[in-house]
Design a protein around this motif. Structure first.
Motif, PDB file in Angstrom:
ATOM      1  N   ILE A 130      29.005  14.257  81.985  1.00  0.00           N
ATOM      2  CA  ILE A 130      27.791  14.954  81.538  1.00  0.00           C
ATOM      3  C   ILE A 130      28.035  16.416  81.132  1.00  0.00           C
ATOM      4  N   MET A 131      29.299  16.770  80.976  1.00  0.00           N
ATOM      5  CA  MET A 131      29.612  18.154  80.601  1.00  0.00           C
ATOM      6  C   MET A 131      29.113  18.437  79.187  1.00  0.00           C
ATOM      7  N   PHE A 132      28.530  19.597  78.981  1.00  0.00           N
ATOM      8  CA  PHE A 132      28.027  19.940  77.659  1.00  0.00           C
ATOM      9  C   PHE A 132      29.187  20.160  76.690  1.00  0.00           C
ATOM     10  N   TYR A 133      28.904  19.896  75.433  1.00  0.00           N
ATOM     11  CA  TYR A 133      29.908  19.876  74.372  1.00  0.00           C
ATOM     12  C   TYR A 133      30.675  21.198  74.265  1.00  0.00           C
ATOM     13  N   GLY A 134      31.975  21.065  74.053  1.00  0.00           N
ATOM     14  CA  GLY A 134      32.814  22.218  73.764  1.00  0.00           C
ATOM     15  C   GLY A 134      33.114  23.096  74.960  1.00  0.00           C
ATOM     16  N   SER A 135      33.095  22.516  76.164  1.00  0.00           N
ATOM     17  CA  SER A 135      33.356  23.327  77.351  1.00  0.00           C
ATOM     18  C   SER A 135      34.140  22.526  78.382  1.00  0.00           C
ATOM     19  N   LYS A 136      34.681  23.250  79.351  1.00  0.00           N
ATOM     20  CA  LYS A 136      35.371  22.615  80.466  1.00  0.00           C
ATOM     21  C   LYS A 136      35.208  23.487  81.699  1.00  0.00           C
ATOM     22  N   ILE A 137      35.334  22.871  82.846  1.00  0.00           N
ATOM     23  CA  ILE A 137      35.304  23.601  84.118  1.00  0.00           C
ATOM     24  C   ILE A 137      36.675  24.231  84.315  1.00  0.00           C
ATOM     25  N   THR A 138      36.704  25.517  84.613  1.00  0.00           N
ATOM     26  CA  THR A 138      37.981  26.205  84.768  1.00  0.00           C
ATOM     27  C   THR A 138      38.350  26.478  86.218  1.00  0.00           C
ATOM     28  N   VAL A 139      37.342  26.440  87.116  1.00  0.00           N
ATOM     29  CA  VAL A 139      37.596  26.675  88.531  1.00  0.00           C
ATOM     30  C   VAL A 139      36.837  25.617  89.332  1.00  0.00           C
ATOM     31  N   GLN A 140      37.553  24.912  90.180  1.00  0.00           N
ATOM     32  CA  GLN A 140      36.962  23.876  91.023  1.00  0.00           C
ATOM     33  C   GLN A 140      36.140  24.525  92.140  1.00  0.00           C
ATOM     34  N   PRO A 141      34.924  24.006  92.453  1.00  0.00           N
ATOM     35  CA  PRO A 141      34.163  24.565  93.581  1.00  0.00           C
ATOM     36  C   PRO A 141      34.949  24.430  94.889  1.00  0.00           C
ATOM     37  N   GLN A 142      34.830  25.440  95.715  1.00  0.00           N
ATOM     38  CA  GLN A 142      35.482  25.421  97.019  1.00  0.00           C
ATOM     39  C   GLN A 142      34.475  25.869  98.060  1.00  0.00           C
TER      40      GLN A 142
END
Length: 152
Positions: free
Chosen positions: A115-127
């Motif tokens: 479900i990630m919005f177009y043209g993006s990525k997660i760069t830091v995993q939640p901790q």
């Protein structure tokens, strides 16, 4: 471009959910009929088709699922965000082998959707950190995970 949809967990997600992991759980509120959202971490992928989790058996989550079994998890992994939806069943009202009064819930997966919005990525995993006794937390986490795995 449409986001990817699968009928079950892909291997990287299954592998990730072999241990405690931060997830968001959405249920249908038993009183209002609206959304009810909670953060949980005692989660375990039993198979590619089923996820188990443990929560306090007095939790609103349990009350909600007793009335309406629809549930959806939000999971951040692999540089993206997933929605995992399915039908929940309360397997045990008091999980054996755990000192707390925890309910064991199993969700039969219907859909896993990126479900990630177009043209993006997660760069830091939640901790997150446990804010109580680290040894007690580690012992309890181990007991809960073993109880979820061992329940047939």
């Amino acid at each position: 471009m449409a986001n990817q949809v699968e009928p079950k967990l892909v291997k990287p997600l299954y592998d990730l959910l072999q241990k405690e992991h931060y997830m968001i759980l959405a249920t249908v509120d038993h009183e209002t009929g609206g959304p009810n959202v909670n953060a949980i971490s005692w989660v375990y992928a039993l198979s590619e088709e089923a996820i188990r989790f443990a929560v306090d058996n007095r939790s609103r989550i349990v009350q909600n699922l007793e009335k309406n079994p629809n549930a959806a998890f939000t999971l951040i992994a692999n540089e993206t965000t997933y929605s995992i939806s399915g039908k929940a069943s309360i397997l045990e009202e008091k999980l054996e082998g755990v000192p707390l009064k925890l309910a064991l819930v199993e969700v039969a997966i219907n859909e896993v959707r990126d479900i990630m919005f177009y043209g993006s990525k997660i760069t830091v995993q939640p901790q997150y950190d446990k804010t109580y006794d680290k040894n007690a937390a580690a012992k309890l986490d181990k007991q809960v995970l073993e109880a979820m795995r061992n329940r047939i």
